[in-house]
Design a protein around this motif. Structure first.
Motif, PDB file in Angstrom:
ATOM      1  N   ARG A   1       8.747  22.121  -6.295  1.00 26.13           N
ATOM      2  CA  ARG A   1       7.926  21.641  -7.411  1.00 26.13           C
ATOM      3  C   ARG A   1       6.528  21.235  -6.948  1.00 26.13           C
ATOM      4  N   SER A   2       6.456  20.588  -5.793  1.00 27.79           N
ATOM      5  CA  SER A   2       5.150  20.155  -5.274  1.00 27.79           C
ATOM      6  C   SER A   2       4.665  21.024  -4.123  1.00 27.79           C
ATOM      7  N   ASP A   3       5.448  22.042  -3.771  1.00 26.70           N
ATOM      8  CA  ASP A   3       5.131  22.926  -2.645  1.00 26.70           C
ATOM      9  C   ASP A   3       4.810  22.098  -1.396  1.00 26.70           C
ATOM     10  N   ALA A   4       5.684  21.122  -1.112  1.00 25.32           N
ATOM     11  CA  ALA A   4       5.458  20.192  -0.006  1.00 25.32           C
ATOM     12  C   ALA A   4       6.592  20.275   1.021  1.00 25.32           C
ATOM     13  N   TRP A   5       6.213  20.089   2.276  1.00 23.77           N
ATOM     14  CA  TRP A   5       7.138  20.141   3.406  1.00 23.77           C
ATOM     15  C   TRP A   5       7.199  18.769   4.069  1.00 23.77           C
ATOM     16  N   TYR A   6       8.393  18.381   4.520  1.00 23.65           N
ATOM     17  CA  TYR A   6       8.589  17.094   5.187  1.00 23.65           C
ATOM     18  C   TYR A   6       9.537  17.293   6.360  1.00 23.65           C
ATOM     19  N   ALA A   7       9.351  16.487   7.396  1.00 25.11           N
ATOM     20  CA  ALA A   7      10.254  16.526   8.543  1.00 25.11           C
ATOM     21  C   ALA A   7      10.541  15.100   9.003  1.00 25.11           C
ATOM     22  N   THR A   8      11.803  14.845   9.310  1.00 23.46           N
ATOM     23  CA  THR A   8      12.230  13.536   9.812  1.00 23.46           C
ATOM     24  C   THR A   8      13.240  13.761  10.930  1.00 23.46           C
ATOM     25  N   GLN A   9      13.591  12.689  11.582  1.00 23.27           N
ATOM     26  CA  GLN A   9      14.706  12.774  12.511  1.00 23.27           C
ATOM     27  C   GLN A   9      15.944  13.178  11.715  1.00 23.27           C
TER      28      GLN A   9
ATOM     29  N   GLU B   1      15.840  18.714  23.167  1.00 24.97           N
ATOM     30  CA  GLU B   1      17.198  18.166  23.008  1.00 24.97           C
ATOM     31  C   GLU B   1      17.372  17.386  21.710  1.00 24.97           C
ATOM     32  N   GLU B   2      16.367  17.407  20.857  1.00 26.72           N
ATOM     33  CA  GLU B   2      16.390  16.613  19.630  1.00 26.72           C
ATOM     34  C   GLU B   2      16.647  17.476  18.400  1.00 26.72           C
ATOM     35  N   GLN B   3      17.164  16.840  17.351  1.00 30.17           N
ATOM     36  CA  GLN B   3      17.361  17.496  16.066  1.00 30.17           C
ATOM     37  C   GLN B   3      16.389  16.897  15.055  1.00 30.17           C
ATOM     38  N   ILE B   4      15.701  17.774  14.334  1.00 36.57           N
ATOM     39  CA  ILE B   4      14.743  17.360  13.309  1.00 36.57           C
ATOM     40  C   ILE B   4      15.161  17.983  11.982  1.00 36.57           C
ATOM     41  N   ALA B   5      15.191  17.165  10.934  1.00 33.95           N
ATOM     42  CA  ALA B   5      15.512  17.652   9.588  1.00 33.95           C
ATOM     43  C   ALA B   5      14.218  18.101   8.923  1.00 33.95           C
ATOM     44  N   LEU B   6      14.220  19.324   8.384  1.00 29.21           N
ATOM     45  CA  LEU B   6      13.049  19.896   7.724  1.00 29.21           C
ATOM     46  C   LEU B   6      13.392  20.150   6.265  1.00 29.21           C
ATOM     47  N   PHE B   7      12.533  19.694   5.355  1.00 24.15           N
ATOM     48  CA  PHE B   7      12.785  19.800   3.924  1.00 24.15           C
ATOM     49  C   PHE B   7      11.630  20.490   3.214  1.00 24.15           C
ATOM     50  N   TYR B   8      11.970  21.216   2.128  1.00 26.26           N
ATOM     51  CA  TYR B   8      10.955  21.865   1.304  1.00 26.26           C
ATOM     52  C   TYR B   8      11.185  21.528  -0.159  1.00 26.26           C
ATOM     53  N   PHE B   9      10.140  21.022  -0.824  1.00 28.88           N
ATOM     54  CA  PHE B   9      10.182  20.710  -2.252  1.00 28.88           C
ATOM     55  C   PHE B   9       9.357  21.759  -2.989  1.00 28.88           C
TER      56      PHE B   9
END
Length: 123
Positions: free
Chosen positions: A42-50, A32-40
Motif C-alpha cells: 500500500r505504501s510501497d515501503a520496505w522495512y528490516a529488523t532483527q 551469522e545473523e538473521q534479519i526479517a525483511l518486510f514489504y508493504f
C-alpha cells in the motif's frame, strides 16, 4: 554476497523484490545473523529488523503478522502477539518492553539491499 560501503553503512544484497511476499516478510541471513525483511504494498515501503523476538528469544518475526497501528507499520510475533514498530523497533504493547534493532532498506533495479552499520554488523 555483494556489499557496498557508504557513510558508515555497509549495504548488502538481500534478495530480489519478487522474493518477498506482498504485505509479508522473509528471513535473510547476513553472516551469522538473521534479519526479517518486510514489504508493504500500500505504501510501497520496505522495512528490516532483527528476526529474533526479544520476548521469547525465537527467530520468528519474519513470519509475524504485519499491519499498522495508528498509521505506523508494525509486526506481531506469531507466538505471543507482542507488536513492534517496523519504523523504529519499539514495542507497541508496552513502552518498557524490549525493542528491535532496525536496518535501513533500499531497492535498486528490482534488487533489495539492507544496510548494517560498520563495526556493528547485524545486532
Amino acid at each position: 554476497m555483494s556489499t557496498l560501503s557508504t557513510t558508515g553503512i555497509t549495504w548488502f544484497f538481500a534478495c530480489k523484490t519478487t522474493d518477498v511476499p506482498a504485505n509479508g516478510g522473509v528471513c535473510i541471513k547476513f553472516k551469522e545473523e538473521q534479519i526479517a525483511l518486510f514489504y508493504f504494498t500500500r505504501s510501497d515501503a520496505w522495512y528490516a529488523t532483527q528476526n529474533l523476538c526479544p520476548h521469547r528469544q525465537q527467530m520468528a518475526l519474519s513470519r509475524g503478522m504485519t499491519g499498522s497501528h495508528q498509521g505506523e507499520p508494525k509486526v506481531a510475533c506469531p507466538f505471543h502477539k507482542k507488536t513492534f514498530s517496523l519504523a523504529d523497533g519499539r514495542c507497541l504493547n508496552d513502552e518498557h518492553e524490549c525493542s528491535l534493532t532496525t536496518y535501513p532498506v533500499r531497492t535498486e533495479d528490482d534488487r533489495v539491499y539492507i544496510g548494517v552499520r560498520e563495526n556493528e554488523e547485524a545486532y
